[in-house]
Design an enzyme around this catalytic site. Structure first.
Site, PDB file in Angstrom:
ATOM      1  N   GLY A  26       2.581 -10.203 -12.123  1.00  0.00           N
ATOM      2  CA  GLY A  26       1.998 -10.876 -13.380  1.00  0.00           C
ATOM      3  C   GLY A  26       3.358 -10.726 -14.906  1.00  0.00           C
TER       4      GLY A  26
ATOM      5  N   THR B 271      -7.745  -6.598  -2.152  1.00  0.00           N
ATOM      6  CA  THR B 271      -6.246  -6.995  -2.130  1.00  0.00           C
ATOM      7  C   THR B 271      -5.736  -5.044  -2.987  1.00  0.00           C
ATOM      8  OG1 THR B 271      -6.665  -8.879  -0.602  1.00  0.00           O
ATOM      9  CG2 THR B 271      -4.832  -7.608  -0.973  1.00  0.00           C
TER      10      THR B 271
ATOM     11  N   GLY C  91     -24.134 -28.225  -1.636  1.00  0.00           N
ATOM     12  CA  GLY C  91     -22.444 -28.895  -2.423  1.00  0.00           C
ATOM     13  C   GLY C  91     -22.104 -28.379  -3.772  1.00  0.00           C
TER      14      GLY C  91
ATOM     15  N   SER D 235       1.057  -1.535  -0.454  1.00  0.00           N
ATOM     16  CA  SER D 235       0.198  -0.068   0.149  1.00  0.00           C
ATOM     17  C   SER D 235       0.924   1.141  -0.278  1.00  0.00           C
ATOM     18  CB  SER D 235      -1.030  -0.008   1.400  1.00  0.00           C
ATOM     19  OG  SER D 235      -1.889  -1.185   1.693  1.00  0.00           O
TER      20      SER D 235
ATOM     21  N   ARG E 182     -34.260 -25.459  -8.725  1.00  0.00           N
ATOM     22  CA  ARG E 182     -34.660 -26.458  -7.851  1.00  0.00           C
ATOM     23  C   ARG E 182     -35.286 -26.724  -6.488  1.00  0.00           C
ATOM     24  NH1 ARG E 182     -30.249 -30.761  -6.127  1.00  0.00           N
ATOM     25  NH2 ARG E 182     -30.353 -30.696  -3.898  1.00  0.00           N
TER      26      ARG E 182
ATOM     27  N   ASP F 262      -5.431  -1.824  -1.488  1.00  0.00           N
ATOM     28  CA  ASP F 262      -6.367  -2.194  -0.211  1.00  0.00           C
ATOM     29  C   ASP F 262      -7.872  -1.854  -0.570  1.00  0.00           C
ATOM     30  OD1 ASP F 262      -6.278  -4.609   1.638  1.00  0.00           O
ATOM     31  OD2 ASP F 262      -7.312  -2.567   2.651  1.00  0.00           O
TER      32      ASP F 262
ATOM     33  N   GLU G 178      -3.994  -3.615  -6.885  1.00  0.00           N
ATOM     34  CA  GLU G 178      -4.987  -2.183  -7.073  1.00  0.00           C
ATOM     35  C   GLU G 178      -5.124  -1.438  -6.236  1.00  0.00           C
ATOM     36  OE1 GLU G 178      -4.929  -0.850 -10.226  1.00  0.00           O
ATOM     37  OE2 GLU G 178      -3.935  -2.824 -10.823  1.00  0.00           O
TER      38      GLU G 178
END
Lengths: 674, 674
Positions: free
Chosen positions: A173, A450, A429, A140, A306, A454, A452
């Site tokens: 990256g 987090t 599930g 940061s 469902r 925090d 680009e």
């Protein structure tokens, strides 16, 4: 409801750019589950392959200048990028690194010579690059980076170096496998003097992919998600680059070793450079919102088919989506996704306006050889535009844009984390199986809160921007500076408060206090009532924070302690502001909507507004802005609105236009289980 | 604070059992990251290997009867199992499937012949088994399972069959790779009559691991986490098993094809069988709480050494843990982890008491050949013990235990999801890397909120138990039954309410209403005040739900609709109850604590109590139980308590005794980055 009408309205002016990416996802991305059925290296190489396809199809070029093969369509570029989030998120992030951050650093921080030399290759993916800002010791607090770039007048070079383990570049990256060059952020040292953080282009790998001498590249290893992105670490051992490797739009070093910059204040210079990178935050926020759409599309379609439990004796069990609790879990998140979509669209419009204005100004000022950097140096028009709206990309507009981007990114990414979590749980599930895609979405998006920036730091940034006059406090992001500044501004704040009083009075009229319990339902679906409440909260929190900061400083307390004691309050104030901005963006979107979709949007808007108020009803009760009866009435109305939205819930997710390949997972495709 | 004293107190009576598992994790589990560095099949086989090591070390045997090689120490067994959650969670879950569910079904649902034949092998891991309950179409609603087991008098066999795709067994641990036998839950059909869900032992693989004829086994494929567990799907095509494959403790079919059960009511029979499986819920809740301890240990140690930003000009940046916002994020979760730890310890004590009482009773009633099943058939003492406390494992005690287990499981697993998420975010990008373990914890624990009972369904179960008299409503879990029952009980409820009035009056004395604002801080750290508020809320919500249900039924509305309209209210009431139980467990633990740790526990307790009240302060404000001033005072005190706990925060996580191998991750081990 006509889904297509809603979809067109959501897609807005950049529909074409979005549709290109939708078609691409269908054509190239293949079935979901790349991450699960390949080794990490295969997956990374597959993502690179998809990245080059996207480049060949012109996705990144859309956002770059025509002279480098682009289309000068920033808005379309961001819309296309956001749409990538419907597909594999490693591809989206790798595209962000390559076409947003790396190529963006060259465009925004470099000058013509860098553009000529690298831009076309960066945008086509022929030159794969890293954005090497974050270090192990500093994420940061970018101003405190440890990497150095020291000018050596003997050889007219910069020496890039990692002086401590904490100064190692981390989470970068493209660093572990594919990157050939890095845009490296380092403390620029010229003579004996450090001029703060600047960016240089440093080659890191040769054509065969081997690390260059002095460069140590390691792999960050497996991550929770995004394993198609090759994040790595970079350590520099006295690596030499020529003087013109410095991206010198805002500061130059000449052949005699003289440092110069058109921005004298080092803090201001730093934040100006960083500010040009706002596009990353704009894009990540949009991607997060789109990832939420994928999750909601899956979970709501599932809930609409469902069945489980129900009235005994009846022929069929009840649909999950008919249960109140299930509606309560999913539908307010659907409403907030719409709200954030419109807030994001507003942000992108503003981004395009501010950047195009800045670019035009810079262009007009000339672009002549060595001076090209300095010409754009002040970001276009410092001090020329004092107005709060309609600026031409001036400094004030850019600060405001940065705050808006920070706030939308924070809310959008937290929203994604929450929404995808709730959708996973709502699918039981089945939601945990990779084949149904929610698991992957969850793992891949988790880091959005987090990277680009925090989110908690971003909301402080938002609040700080609101607390202090942009121009004066500019550059003093640190807590101490902020606290001192606010103390110094105390008189001014008092004056502003006096000026604000009529507004507050007006708000009080709109917002009944708790003694007014005659009709607890009255006006609960009134737009002005909603924004009145949110504005009241925002103003009240901001002035409360300002008061506390001033009182602490006046009492002679340590400035850091004063700030720290209010930190939760500061962040809550930032959030209150963004909540209000998002709400009003949704209001505008409803007003501007075509007639055929307006009624549905309005219900959805009311659901969003009232769940937002409900979530903060404790505050309104504490501050006498809601009566207990009215507070309970809001909860009852939220339930009612869920039931109103329920019959069109599937249409409302269909309108997101997530391509079938991304959401036709086994648990929602009938043939599988029936 | 002496960490060892706190650790001993936390470990409690089962310290030895916990320490055995701690030592085992250190000795065998190796470094973290099994999941990341192996193929799925290798990982599954590695987990099986570790499972067999644990079995050889006697972990599962601890919980089984001495006559089958066990130690008859249920409490130690559960404590050891919970401790497995400090290590690889796939191992914990696979151990739960094998030693808890599969072997547990044999023990609790079978009779002596099943015990003799299978138990020692199941407990040693020589016979690997599945617990085949859940189907694709039915997870929560087990009574509606589609698999059939039809008695064929010609051959004296049961024919196990999957009649529809939705009746496929799904998500079954051990099914995809290792299981040789399955405990299959199926509708038992004898003659033309269906007797509801029963359990049978069905071989599924031969010694070479090939599926047996008529059995189709497929793999659920990759999941978000827990990929060391081989979850799979099972389809039966007219698979024949001998009559004695039926686990016949509660119901028998004789050689003439006559069905009989000592429990006449089919619903009651079903819930009695299911009730014996409560151990799974007890264990998962405990494991979730322990997983939270791992995450907090990592995140708090990191925050106590990671610096970022701070007062400019000072020599060092500030520690994350000194920021108010960071304290606010982590420390209330630390306090709640302690609260849940003590609630879980109480639950395990109660579980041991009820089960041992039941077992003793059953033993005393004799165990003679064919009648062995029926002897234990009523679970030990139906109707014999009418008292509300101190029972011997009678039905009422067992219902109460089931509710307590359901509630603790729901809160414990949601707590784990929230805590691990917050810890991940609090560690930024580092928290996203697999090497730092939070990512794996997050992915592995995510399904805990869903399996062993979906949390929202469990909280309905809790509320239902409270709303209705256990004995009378027993078996009627369905919404309609509940609603009708409550309507029928309306008179009784009114009577009870009258009886309750003195209690409510007492509570009103303890809980000042909002007009009493003279000293907003008075008594905020008083235990009786906290439990008074929580009890008031619980009672008020329950009676409110009962009133709404009755009003709806009286108005002639459809019973399902009546229930559904209140569903969010019902679930909130269930949660309010569990919140109160957890709070009071923490109070008892503070009272009973050794002097040396009591002060620290008391601060932590206050932090937990006040954040719990703060989270629901809107409700208290709405119901006149908090004044606005007092509500704000609570928020201020929570901040203060965070600052009080902060200096011992690292000691408080050290006291959890998570082995170093589980938490010595790169980001908290100094040598790595400094």
């Amino acid at each position: 409801m006509r889904t297509s009408g809603m979809r067109d309205y959501l897609d807005g002016p950049h529909k074409a750019a979005r549709d290109v990416v939708r078609a691409e996802l269908v054509a190239h991305a293949g079935p979901a589950g790349l991450a699960e059925h390949m080794s990490r290296d295969e997956y990374r190489d597959k993502v690179l392959e998809l990245l080059l396809v996207a480049a060949a199809d012109g996705l990144p070029a859309r956002g770059y200048p025509k002279e480098y093969g682009g289309a000068d369509d920033l808005g379309g570029f961001i819309a296309g990028f956001e749409t990538l989030a419907f597909g594999d998120l490693s591809l989206m992030v790798k595209a962000g690194v390559q076409f947003g951050l790396f190529a963006g650093a060259i465009l925004h921080l470099g000058t013509e010579r860098h553009h000529e030399r690298y831009l076309a290759d960066a945008v086509s993916g022929r030159l794969l690059g890293c954005f090497a800002m974050t270090e192990t010791g500093h994420g940061s607090n970018v101003q405190a980076l440890g990497t150095t770039a020291t000018y050596d007048p003997e050889t007219d070079e910069f020496v890039v170096h990692t002086p401590t383990p904490a100064a190692r570049k981390d989470y970068i990256g493209n660093a572990a496998r594919h990157g050939r060059m890095a845009a490296v952020f380092a403390q620029l040292v010229v003579g004996a003097e450090s001029h703060g953080v600047h960016c240089l282009l440093v080659p890191i790998r040769d054509d065969d992919g081997a690390a260059l001498p002095g460069v140590t590249l390691t792999d960050c290893g497996p991550k929770l998600g995004l394993n198609g992105v090759d994040n790595g670490r970079i350590v520099f051992d006295q690596v030499r680059v020529p003087r013109d490797a410095l991206l010198d739009r805002y500061a130059q070093v000449d052949a005699n070793g003289n440092y110069q910059s058109s921005i004298e204040n080092p803090d201001r210079r730093f934040f100006t450079m960083l500010g040009t990178l706002v596009q990353g935050r704009v894009s990540v926020g949009g991607a997060a919102i789109n990832a939420s759409k994928v999750a909601l599309t899956i979970a709501i379609r599932y809930a609409a088919r469902r069945r489980q439990f129900g009235a005994p004796g009846s022929a069929e069990e009840a649909l999950l989506l008919d249960y109140r609790m299930h509606q309560r879990r999913l539908l307010p998140l659907l409403a907030r996704t719409y709200a954030l979509h419109f807030a994001q669209a507003e942000l992108v419009d503003e981004f395009v306006r501010v950047f195009n204005a800045g670019r035009t100004t810079a262009d007009a000022r000339g672009r002549s050889g060595d001076d090209g950097g300095r010409a754009g140096g002040d970001g276009g028009g410092t001090g020329r535009d004092g107005g709060r709206t309609g600026g031409d990309g001036g400094e004030h507009d850019r600060r405001a844009l940065e705050a808006q981007a920070a706030g939308t990114k924070a809310l959008g990414t937290w929203h994604a984390t929450e929404t995808i979590q709730v959708c996973r749980e709502a699918c039981g599930g089945a939601g945990y199986l990779a084949e149904n895609r929610l698991a992957r979405l969850k793992a891949d998006t988790d880091v959005f809160t987090t990277f680009e920036g925090d989110n908690t730091v971003l909301l402080q940034l938002v609040a700080k921007g609101l607390l202090t006059d942009y121009r004066r406090s500019f550059g003093e992001l640190d807590p101490l500076g902020t606290a001192r500044f606010v103390a110094a501004q105390a008189v001014e704040i008092a004056v502003e408060k006096a000026a604000l009083r009529p507004l507050i009075e007006r708000l009080r009229d709109v917002v009944p206090n708790r003694s007014d319990t005659s009709d607890p339902d009255a006006g609960l679906r009134d737009d002005a009532y909603h924004s009145g409440l949110l504005r009241y909260r925002e103003e009240h929190m901001l002035s409360g924070v300002a008061r506390r900061l001033k009182a602490g400083i006046d009492a002679g307390d340590d400035a850091f302690d004063v700030f720290n004691r209010c930190q939760d309050h500061v962040i809550a104030a930032g959030r209150a502001h963004v909540d209000r901005v998002v709400l009003e963006a949704f209001q505008s979107a409803v007003r501007d909507a075509p007639e055929e979709v307006q009624p549905w949007l309005h219900d959805l808007y009311d659901l969003h507004a009232l769940t937002t108020i409900e979530a903060e009803r404790a505050w309104y009760l504490e501050h006498g802005r809601l009566s207990p009866g009215r507070s309970k009435a809001i909860t009852a109305l939220v339930n009612e609105l869920c039931a109103i939205v329920r019959p069109v819930a599937v249409d409302l997710v269909d309108a997101f236009g997530v391509p079938g390949s991304a959401v036709d997972v086994p648990m929602v495709v009938p043939s599988q289980h029936e």
